[in-house]
Design a protein around this motif. Structure first.
Motif, PDB file in Angstrom:
ATOM      1  N   LEU A   1      -0.111  -8.661  20.456  1.00 11.81           N
ATOM      2  CA  LEU A   1       0.993  -9.068  21.328  1.00 11.81           C
ATOM      3  C   LEU A   1       0.631 -10.290  22.167  1.00 11.81           C
ATOM      4  CD1 LEU A   1       2.175  -5.597  22.628  1.00 11.81           C
ATOM      5  CD2 LEU A   1       3.573  -7.221  21.352  1.00 11.81           C
ATOM      6  N   GLU A   2       1.671 -11.028  22.568  1.00  7.55           N
ATOM      7  CA  GLU A   2       1.539 -12.041  23.616  1.00  7.55           C
ATOM      8  C   GLU A   2       2.466 -11.595  24.744  1.00  7.55           C
ATOM      9  OE1 GLU A   2       0.571 -16.153  22.594  1.00  7.55           O
ATOM     10  OE2 GLU A   2       2.479 -16.685  23.551  1.00  7.55           O
ATOM     11  N   HIS A   3       1.845 -11.103  25.824  1.00  5.42           N
ATOM     12  CA  HIS A   3       2.624 -10.465  26.886  1.00  5.42           C
ATOM     13  C   HIS A   3       3.407 -11.490  27.710  1.00  5.42           C
ATOM     14  CE1 HIS A   3       1.128  -6.438  26.213  1.00  5.42           C
ATOM     15  NE2 HIS A   3      -0.107  -6.885  26.203  1.00  5.42           N
TER      16      HIS A   3
ATOM     17  N   CYS B   1       0.856  -1.182   0.000  1.00  7.31           N
ATOM     18  CA  CYS B   1       0.000   0.000   0.000  1.00  7.31           C
ATOM     19  C   CYS B   1       0.892   1.231   0.000  1.00  7.31           C
ATOM     20  CB  CYS B   1      -0.912  -0.012   1.225  1.00  7.31           C
ATOM     21  SG  CYS B   1      -1.946   1.456   1.407  1.00  7.31           S
ATOM     22  N   SER B   2       0.884   1.972  -1.101  1.00  2.00           N
ATOM     23  CA  SER B   2       1.793   3.122  -1.230  1.00  2.00           C
ATOM     24  C   SER B   2       1.461   4.226  -0.231  1.00  2.00           C
ATOM     25  CB  SER B   2       1.730   3.679  -2.660  1.00  2.00           C
ATOM     26  OG  SER B   2       0.401   4.063  -2.981  1.00  2.00           O
ATOM     27  N   SER B   3       0.181   4.353   0.144  1.00  2.00           N
ATOM     28  CA  SER B   3      -0.192   5.388   1.108  1.00  2.00           C
ATOM     29  C   SER B   3       0.012   4.935   2.547  1.00  2.00           C
ATOM     30  CB  SER B   3      -1.660   5.789   0.908  1.00  2.00           C
ATOM     31  OG  SER B   3      -2.514   4.673   1.065  1.00  2.00           O
ATOM     32  N   GLY B   4       0.176   3.637   2.754  1.00  2.05           N
ATOM     33  CA  GLY B   4       0.461   3.105   4.086  1.00  2.05           C
ATOM     34  C   GLY B   4      -0.796   2.763   4.860  1.00  2.05           C
ATOM     35  N   TYR B   5      -0.821   1.553   5.427  1.00  3.94           N
ATOM     36  CA  TYR B   5      -1.934   1.147   6.280  1.00  3.94           C
ATOM     37  C   TYR B   5      -1.739   1.725   7.679  1.00  3.94           C
ATOM     38  CZ  TYR B   5      -2.511  -2.586   2.763  1.00  3.94           C
ATOM     39  OH  TYR B   5      -2.672  -3.306   1.599  1.00  3.94           O
ATOM     40  N   PRO B   6      -2.806   2.183   8.329  1.00  7.02           N
ATOM     41  CA  PRO B   6      -2.677   2.535   9.747  1.00  7.02           C
ATOM     42  C   PRO B   6      -2.398   1.285  10.573  1.00  7.02           C
ATOM     43  CG  PRO B   6      -4.971   2.641   9.033  1.00  7.02           C
ATOM     44  CD  PRO B   6      -4.151   2.401   7.798  1.00  7.02           C
ATOM     45  N   LEU B   7      -1.762   1.482  11.715  1.00  6.09           N
ATOM     46  CA  LEU B   7      -1.295   0.374  12.554  1.00  6.09           C
ATOM     47  C   LEU B   7      -2.031   0.366  13.884  1.00  6.09           C
ATOM     48  CD1 LEU B   7       0.837  -1.879  13.273  1.00  6.09           C
ATOM     49  CD2 LEU B   7       2.316  -0.018  14.063  1.00  6.09           C
ATOM     50  N   ILE B   8      -2.411  -0.832  14.336  1.00  3.46           N
ATOM     51  CA  ILE B   8      -3.001  -1.023  15.656  1.00  3.46           C
ATOM     52  C   ILE B   8      -2.156  -2.023  16.427  1.00  3.46           C
ATOM     53  CG2 ILE B   8      -5.004  -1.828  16.968  1.00  3.46           C
ATOM     54  CD1 ILE B   8      -6.739  -1.091  14.526  1.00  3.46           C
ATOM     55  N   ILE B   9      -1.724  -1.654  17.619  1.00  2.00           N
ATOM     56  CA  ILE B   9      -1.074  -2.594  18.533  1.00  2.00           C
ATOM     57  C   ILE B   9      -2.158  -3.110  19.481  1.00  2.00           C
ATOM     58  CG2 ILE B   9       0.754  -2.924  20.237  1.00  2.00           C
ATOM     59  CD1 ILE B   9       1.783  -2.095  17.457  1.00  2.00           C
ATOM     60  N   PHE B  10      -2.324  -4.440  19.562  1.00  6.66           N
ATOM     61  CA  PHE B  10      -3.419  -5.036  20.343  1.00  6.66           C
ATOM     62  C   PHE B  10      -2.862  -5.785  21.555  1.00  6.66           C
ATOM     63  CE2 PHE B  10      -6.787  -7.774  21.669  1.00  6.66           C
ATOM     64  CZ  PHE B  10      -7.962  -7.123  21.310  1.00  6.66           C
ATOM     65  N   SER B  11      -3.497  -5.536  22.716  1.00  3.91           N
ATOM     66  CA  SER B  11      -3.074  -6.138  23.979  1.00  3.91           C
ATOM     67  C   SER B  11      -4.162  -7.070  24.506  1.00  3.91           C
ATOM     68  CB  SER B  11      -2.780  -5.032  24.997  1.00  3.91           C
ATOM     69  OG  SER B  11      -2.524  -5.561  26.282  1.00  3.91           O
ATOM     70  N   HIS B  12      -3.808  -8.321  24.787  1.00  5.85           N
ATOM     71  CA  HIS B  12      -4.786  -9.318  25.230  1.00  5.85           C
ATOM     72  C   HIS B  12      -5.143  -9.161  26.704  1.00  5.85           C
ATOM     73  CE1 HIS B  12      -1.883 -11.754  27.488  1.00  5.85           C
ATOM     74  NE2 HIS B  12      -1.054 -11.713  26.453  1.00  5.85           N
TER      75      HIS B  12
ATOM     76  N   VAL C   1      -3.624   2.132  19.762  1.00  5.91           N
ATOM     77  CA  VAL C   1      -3.402   0.973  20.629  1.00  5.91           C
ATOM     78  C   VAL C   1      -4.771   0.517  21.117  1.00  5.91           C
ATOM     79  CG1 VAL C   1      -2.978   2.449  22.637  1.00  5.91           C
ATOM     80  CG2 VAL C   1      -2.102   0.103  22.626  1.00  5.91           C
ATOM     81  N   MET C   2      -4.931  -0.794  21.230  1.00  9.62           N
ATOM     82  CA  MET C   2      -6.241  -1.379  21.518  1.00  9.62           C
ATOM     83  C   MET C   2      -6.039  -2.585  22.425  1.00  9.62           C
ATOM     84  SD  MET C   2      -8.977  -2.572  18.589  1.00  9.62           S
ATOM     85  CE  MET C   2     -10.648  -3.096  18.944  1.00  9.62           C
ATOM     86  N   GLY C   3      -7.047  -2.913  23.224  1.00 13.46           N
ATOM     87  CA  GLY C   3      -6.909  -4.100  24.063  1.00 13.46           C
ATOM     88  C   GLY C   3      -8.213  -4.443  24.744  1.00 13.46           C
ATOM     89  N   HIS C   4      -8.243  -5.634  25.326  1.00  9.93           N
ATOM     90  CA  HIS C   4      -9.428  -6.143  26.013  1.00  9.93           C
ATOM     91  C   HIS C   4      -9.111  -6.383  27.484  1.00  9.93           C
ATOM     92  CE1 HIS C   4     -12.005  -9.697  27.287  1.00  9.93           C
ATOM     93  NE2 HIS C   4     -12.903  -8.787  27.013  1.00  9.93           N
ATOM     94  N   SER C   5      -9.986  -5.908  28.378  1.00 15.37           N
ATOM     95  CA  SER C   5      -9.890  -6.189  29.802  1.00 15.37           C
ATOM     96  C   SER C   5      -8.577  -5.647  30.371  1.00 15.37           C
ATOM     97  CB  SER C   5     -10.046  -7.695  30.043  1.00 15.37           C
ATOM     98  OG  SER C   5     -10.244  -7.977  31.405  1.00 15.37           O
ATOM     99  N   PHE C   6      -7.663  -6.511  30.824  1.00 17.54           N
ATOM    100  CA  PHE C   6      -6.349  -6.057  31.263  1.00 17.54           C
ATOM    101  C   PHE C   6      -5.642  -5.355  30.105  1.00 17.54           C
ATOM    102  CE2 PHE C   6      -2.570  -7.694  34.069  1.00 17.54           C
ATOM    103  CZ  PHE C   6      -2.403  -6.413  34.571  1.00 17.54           C
ATOM    104  N   GLY C   7      -5.908  -5.815  28.901  1.00 11.98           N
ATOM    105  CA  GLY C   7      -5.361  -5.158  27.718  1.00 11.98           C
ATOM    106  C   GLY C   7      -5.981  -3.801  27.461  1.00 11.98           C
TER     107      GLY C   7
END
Length: 397
Positions: free
Chosen positions: A150-152, A113-124, A239-245
């Motif tokens: 991620l796997e913390h 993708c020449s324009s670049g995809y946005p990035l999400i870091i996900f925390s479990h 950045v995104m996550g569920h519960s503790f994440g």
């Protein structure tokens, strides 16, 4: 919402796992990335837009039996029966007829993708690991994001591991409960800071890749990380996550200015120290379920929303805490009962609301040129099965 339904044979009947395919215009690929030979390295599952490939392999949903044993420990159930029950996902010995897989292309060819995809870091969440949010990660990727799940390694995953430099020997890191005699807040506070720092290190990993630095993958997957160079827009990172994440995502905003916003799924706000609330600089979208939050937790969310008008709090009615994990798509009544995986709301509708609200929020705060703003009403709690703010429903954390 479409779904790929894969049957997992069991003695005396059939149990199905239906993980939905992303509904956006992009096909989804994934690979595993491990960087470094110590516990201080990184481990993540990378989801990305990919090119079509005939006969693409689909990855196992639960990749190793050790994760099944870890989930049994987290649930405080006997490994003797609970781990084999879960091993349906990897063709365990009680369920030899099949295995359950994620409907994405394993090591599929990356779609540049020449324009670049946005990035999400996900925390479990607490007791989870990198693959248990494949449905929401795949859905977001199908709409044009790169997601690093991620796997913390703070002992909050049900199990995880790293590979030593000596012959690639695996060192497993088990789930750890709060030590006897130690206050839970201080134990969890230390963990949440480590988790947030791992989110920051994950961003640094993509910065290294984008700069052309060679980043060896310890797992030697058939996927070159260098293909991402120039195709990820590091000015549009969330950045995104569920519960503790979820609370990890909030803290990551404090630690890293490059994170422009956070999406917190049923955030467990308990471990965040009060002194940090004034320091959260960016907007947060809190997407809560109906049966998890407490008045104390919601009060902390409202404290953030009072400081930033762009911070939003909504609740999905008929949902439970695990409605935002892949477990909600397990149709087997036994597993759903063991892990309290389902509420009254159809899981596909729950995913639909969660993903659309997240996309609308991300468009607003990452300055995306998409049409996700068509779902802006969800951010105000307007829509079927969604309300603003949060009912004061108590549950065991």
């Amino acid at each position: 919402m479409g779904a790929s339904r894969l049957s997992c044979g069991s003695m005396g009947g059939t149990q199905s796992l239906a993980l939905p395919q992303g509904r956006g215009p992009h096909q989804v690929g994934c690979t595993d990335v491990m960087v470094g030979h110590t516990q201080q390295g990184l481990f993540l599952r990378l989801f990305y837009p990919c090119l079509p490939r005939a006969g693409a392999e689909q990855p196992l949903w639960i990749p190793r039996y050790q994760y099944c044993s870890g989930l049994a420990d987290v649930a405080q159930r006997s490994r003797h029966w609970c781990a084999p029950l879960l091993s349906v996902a990897i063709g365990g010995f009680l369920f030899p007829a099949g295995s359950c897989r994620v409907p994405v292309s394993w090591n599929g060819p990356f779609k540049p993708c020449s324009s670049g995809y946005p990035l999400i870091i996900f925390s479990h969440g607490l007791g989870a690991f990198r693959t248990l949010y494949s449905s929401i990660c795949s859905e977001l990727v199908s709409w044009g994001f790169v997601v690093a799940a991620l796997e913390h390694r703070d002992h909050s995953a049900s199990a995880t591991y790293f590979c030593t430099a000596e012959a690639g020997r695996e060192e497993w890191i088990p789930y750890q409960r709060v030590p006897q005699g130690q206050k839970e807040f201080y134990f969890r506070k230390k963990q949440v800071h480590q988790r947030a720092e791992e989110c920051v290190r994950a961003l640094r990993l993509f910065q290294d890749i984008n700069s052309g630095k060679s980043v060896p993958n310890v797992l030697h997957q058939d996927f070159e990380l260098s293909v991402l160079k120039g195709s990820v827009d590091l000015s549009k990172v969330a950045v995104m996550g569920h519960s503790f994440g979820g609370v990890t995502a909030v803290l990551a905003l404090v630690k890293e200015p490059s994170f422009r916003c956070a999406v917190a799924l049923d955030a467990w706000m308990f471990p965040l120290e009060n002194s940090l609330y004034p320091e959260v600089p960016k907007p947060v979208l809190f997407i809560n379920t109906e049966e998890f939050q407490t008045p104390e937790s919601v009060a902390k969310m409202k404290r953030l929303s009072s400081r930033n008008s762009q911070t939003k709090i909504i609740t999905i009615l008929g949902s439970v805490h695990h409605s935002q994990t892949d477990f909600t798509f397990l149709t087997g009544k036994l597993i759903s009962r063991v892990f309290r995986a389902r509420g009254t709301l159809d899981p596909y509708k729950g995913l639909d609301i969660t993903s659309r609200a997240a996309l609308a929020f991300l468009q607003r705060h990452l300055d995306l040129e998409e049409e996700f703003n068509q779902w802006d009403n969800l951010l105000e709690g307007i829509g079927d099965s969604v309300v603003p703010e949060a009912p004061f429903c108590r549950s065991n954390l």
